[in-house]
Design a protein around this motif. Sequence first.
Motif, PDB file in Angstrom:
ATOM      1  N   VAL A   1     -33.370 -20.635  65.224  1.00  0.00           N
ATOM      2  CA  VAL A   1     -34.548 -19.958  64.669  1.00  0.00           C
ATOM      3  C   VAL A   1     -34.489 -18.472  64.992  1.00  0.00           C
ATOM      4  CG1 VAL A   1     -37.057 -19.782  64.744  1.00  0.00           C
ATOM      5  CG2 VAL A   1     -35.979 -22.034  64.769  1.00  0.00           C
ATOM      6  N   ALA A   2     -34.108 -18.135  66.226  1.00  0.00           N
ATOM      7  CA  ALA A   2     -34.049 -16.722  66.626  1.00  0.00           C
ATOM      8  C   ALA A   2     -33.014 -15.960  65.797  1.00  0.00           C
ATOM      9  CB  ALA A   2     -33.713 -16.629  68.119  1.00  0.00           C
ATOM     10  N   ILE A   3     -31.871 -16.602  65.535  1.00  0.00           N
ATOM     11  CA  ILE A   3     -30.837 -15.948  64.729  1.00  0.00           C
ATOM     12  C   ILE A   3     -31.339 -15.719  63.307  1.00  0.00           C
ATOM     13  CG2 ILE A   3     -28.544 -16.247  63.696  1.00  0.00           C
ATOM     14  CD1 ILE A   3     -27.773 -17.766  66.286  1.00  0.00           C
ATOM     15  N   LEU A   4     -32.006 -16.713  62.733  1.00  0.00           N
ATOM     16  CA  LEU A   4     -32.559 -16.557  61.383  1.00  0.00           C
ATOM     17  C   LEU A   4     -33.516 -15.367  61.335  1.00  0.00           C
ATOM     18  CD1 LEU A   4     -33.040 -17.507  58.481  1.00  0.00           C
ATOM     19  CD2 LEU A   4     -34.789 -19.052  59.374  1.00  0.00           C
ATOM     20  N   LEU A   5     -34.360 -15.227  62.347  1.00  0.00           N
ATOM     21  CA  LEU A   5     -35.311 -14.117  62.368  1.00  0.00           C
ATOM     22  C   LEU A   5     -34.599 -12.775  62.531  1.00  0.00           C
ATOM     23  CD1 LEU A   5     -38.063 -15.836  64.557  1.00  0.00           C
ATOM     24  CD2 LEU A   5     -38.097 -15.445  62.092  1.00  0.00           C
ATOM     25  N   LEU A   6     -33.509 -12.763  63.325  1.00  0.00           N
ATOM     26  CA  LEU A   6     -32.714 -11.538  63.446  1.00  0.00           C
ATOM     27  C   LEU A   6     -32.123 -11.144  62.087  1.00  0.00           C
ATOM     28  CD1 LEU A   6     -30.652 -11.901  66.746  1.00  0.00           C
ATOM     29  CD2 LEU A   6     -32.255 -10.063  66.172  1.00  0.00           C
ATOM     30  N   LEU A   7     -31.618 -12.119  61.340  1.00  0.00           N
ATOM     31  CA  LEU A   7     -31.029 -11.838  60.020  1.00  0.00           C
ATOM     32  C   LEU A   7     -32.061 -11.266  59.060  1.00  0.00           C
ATOM     33  CD1 LEU A   7     -28.828 -15.035  59.678  1.00  0.00           C
ATOM     34  CD2 LEU A   7     -27.978 -12.677  59.593  1.00  0.00           C
ATOM     35  N   GLN A   8     -33.311 -11.679  59.204  1.00  0.00           N
ATOM     36  CA  GLN A   8     -34.369 -11.161  58.326  1.00  0.00           C
ATOM     37  C   GLN A   8     -34.768  -9.743  58.712  1.00  0.00           C
ATOM     38  OE1 GLN A   8     -37.289 -14.424  56.817  1.00  0.00           O
ATOM     39  NE2 GLN A   8     -36.975 -14.718  58.998  1.00  0.00           N
ATOM     40  N   GLN A   9     -34.697  -9.453  60.003  1.00  0.00           N
ATOM     41  CA  GLN A   9     -35.120  -8.126  60.477  1.00  0.00           C
ATOM     42  C   GLN A   9     -34.083  -7.057  60.151  1.00  0.00           C
ATOM     43  OE1 GLN A   9     -35.818  -8.703  64.639  1.00  0.00           O
ATOM     44  NE2 GLN A   9     -37.509 -10.137  64.319  1.00  0.00           N
TER      45      GLN A   9
ATOM     46  N   SER B   1     -18.570 -16.525  71.321  1.00  0.00           N
ATOM     47  CA  SER B   1     -18.094 -17.770  70.702  1.00  0.00           C
ATOM     48  C   SER B   1     -19.265 -18.697  70.380  1.00  0.00           C
ATOM     49  CB  SER B   1     -17.102 -18.471  71.627  1.00  0.00           C
ATOM     50  OG  SER B   1     -17.701 -18.783  72.875  1.00  0.00           O
ATOM     51  N   THR B   2     -20.270 -18.727  71.266  1.00  0.00           N
ATOM     52  CA  THR B   2     -21.463 -19.538  70.994  1.00  0.00           C
ATOM     53  C   THR B   2     -22.222 -18.969  69.800  1.00  0.00           C
ATOM     54  OG1 THR B   2     -21.677 -20.224  73.304  1.00  0.00           O
ATOM     55  CG2 THR B   2     -23.663 -20.373  71.937  1.00  0.00           C
ATOM     56  N   ALA B   3     -22.318 -17.634  69.738  1.00  0.00           N
ATOM     57  CA  ALA B   3     -23.008 -16.989  68.613  1.00  0.00           C
ATOM     58  C   ALA B   3     -22.309 -17.326  67.291  1.00  0.00           C
ATOM     59  CB  ALA B   3     -23.061 -15.480  68.822  1.00  0.00           C
TER      60      ALA B   3
ATOM     61  N   ASP C   1     -22.205 -20.297  62.161  1.00  0.00           N
ATOM     62  CA  ASP C   1     -21.555 -21.286  61.296  1.00  0.00           C
ATOM     63  C   ASP C   1     -22.466 -22.484  61.077  1.00  0.00           C
ATOM     64  OD1 ASP C   1     -18.218 -20.689  62.626  1.00  0.00           O
ATOM     65  OD2 ASP C   1     -19.167 -19.949  60.774  1.00  0.00           O
ATOM     66  N   ALA C   2     -23.185 -22.904  62.124  1.00  0.00           N
ATOM     67  CA  ALA C   2     -24.092 -24.053  62.020  1.00  0.00           C
ATOM     68  C   ALA C   2     -25.211 -23.768  61.026  1.00  0.00           C
ATOM     69  CB  ALA C   2     -24.668 -24.401  63.392  1.00  0.00           C
TER      70      ALA C   2
ATOM     71  N   ALA D   1     -25.838 -25.935  57.671  1.00  0.00           N
ATOM     72  CA  ALA D   1     -27.114 -26.633  57.527  1.00  0.00           C
ATOM     73  C   ALA D   1     -27.820 -26.283  56.224  1.00  0.00           C
ATOM     74  CB  ALA D   1     -28.031 -26.298  58.705  1.00  0.00           C
ATOM     75  N   GLY D   2     -27.272 -25.342  55.472  1.00  0.00           N
ATOM     76  CA  GLY D   2     -27.857 -25.027  54.175  1.00  0.00           C
ATOM     77  C   GLY D   2     -28.629 -23.723  54.135  1.00  0.00           C
ATOM     78  N   VAL D   3     -28.695 -22.994  55.247  1.00  0.00           N
ATOM     79  CA  VAL D   3     -29.359 -21.692  55.236  1.00  0.00           C
ATOM     80  C   VAL D   3     -28.468 -20.729  54.442  1.00  0.00           C
ATOM     81  CG1 VAL D   3     -30.160 -19.764  56.656  1.00  0.00           C
ATOM     82  CG2 VAL D   3     -30.499 -22.110  57.433  1.00  0.00           C
ATOM     83  N   PRO D   4     -29.026 -19.943  53.524  1.00  0.00           N
ATOM     84  CA  PRO D   4     -28.204 -19.068  52.670  1.00  0.00           C
ATOM     85  C   PRO D   4     -27.676 -17.855  53.427  1.00  0.00           C
ATOM     86  CG  PRO D   4     -30.525 -18.722  52.201  1.00  0.00           C
ATOM     87  CD  PRO D   4     -30.458 -19.880  53.163  1.00  0.00           C
ATOM     88  N   VAL D   5     -26.718 -18.121  54.336  1.00  0.00           N
ATOM     89  CA  VAL D   5     -26.142 -17.053  55.143  1.00  0.00           C
ATOM     90  C   VAL D   5     -24.627 -17.051  54.931  1.00  0.00           C
ATOM     91  CG1 VAL D   5     -25.957 -18.568  57.156  1.00  0.00           C
ATOM     92  CG2 VAL D   5     -26.002 -16.099  57.491  1.00  0.00           C
TER      93      VAL D   5
END
Length: 318
Positions: free
Chosen positions: A7-15, A33-35, A40-41, A45-49
């Motif tokens: 969720v935090a990564i998704l919000l970073l991508l929006q900002q 590597s975790t990032a 990739d996850a 999972a279907g998020v348009p990234v």
Amino acid sequence: MRADRLVAILLLLQQREQVTAAEVARELEISESTARRDLDALAMAGVPVYSAQGRGGGWRLVGGARTDLTGLTAKEARALFLAASPASTADPAAKAALRKLVQALPEPFRALAQAAASSRLVDPHRWGVSAAEPTSPPFLDDLQEAVIRGVQTRIGYVDGDGSVTERIVHPLGVVAKGPTWYLVAHTDAGRRTFRIDRVSSVEPTGDPVHRPEGFDLAESWREIAGEVDRRRTPLEVRAVCTPPGIGKLRMTLRDRLEVGGATIDGRIEVVIRGYNEYALAGELAGLVEWLEVTGPPGVRDHLTSIGHALIERYPGRS
């Protein structure tokens, strides 16, 4: 927790227009590597990234795709899920608005929202006469997190005799009743309930929980509470009451009263639960103006004895 990170990564991508794995790692205090695995996850999972390769590349949302939750941290997003849940004390209009915000999340995150919303229950009916509000025991958040993530957990537990044991449980939900929080869990011995204030340690194993098919926390808790009530008040008294007396009975007996149908003479059938015949006869003696006990015989006998004792102690004037 990985769901929080996603969720935090998704919000970073929006900002930002674009983020690199190094930036994500720095922001979330994780390894690069975790990032990369988390990014990739999101894509899987279907998020348009997507990942833009080469110099100046990074990760971006396709077409600037966005949700309406820009600016929320992962912790705030989780709080949003819980605030929209049935257990929340928010008013109906606020809950409806919160649910709309939750629906603004991409599809992969709605399962997390649903898991968070169904993980907690507040039972408004109290045992006994306690008016205390629930207080948060030390491991409440950890156990609710295990419910949301669906992972088995090793807990240390202190029983009523003070003995400490360890066991692996499958957390299914947490429930507040009166001042006490309970964990509802599946175990090798079937469904069990644990007082969370007696939990001394919590360690997720990472293994998935076994969740009984069709499990519903509210329905399961109704069954558990019913079993506890029957153990606390095993005696059932049958009686008939005049309509004006029903309010008196409700006020005195509260959830130990079950109101039935009307009889041919206009009185109302009731069932009253109690701990033993003598104690319950003492309670009902003050209600004889409205109430007639029809069984069991032992309670009627105790009421007769109480009546005789009252006449001897307080004889009427001749």
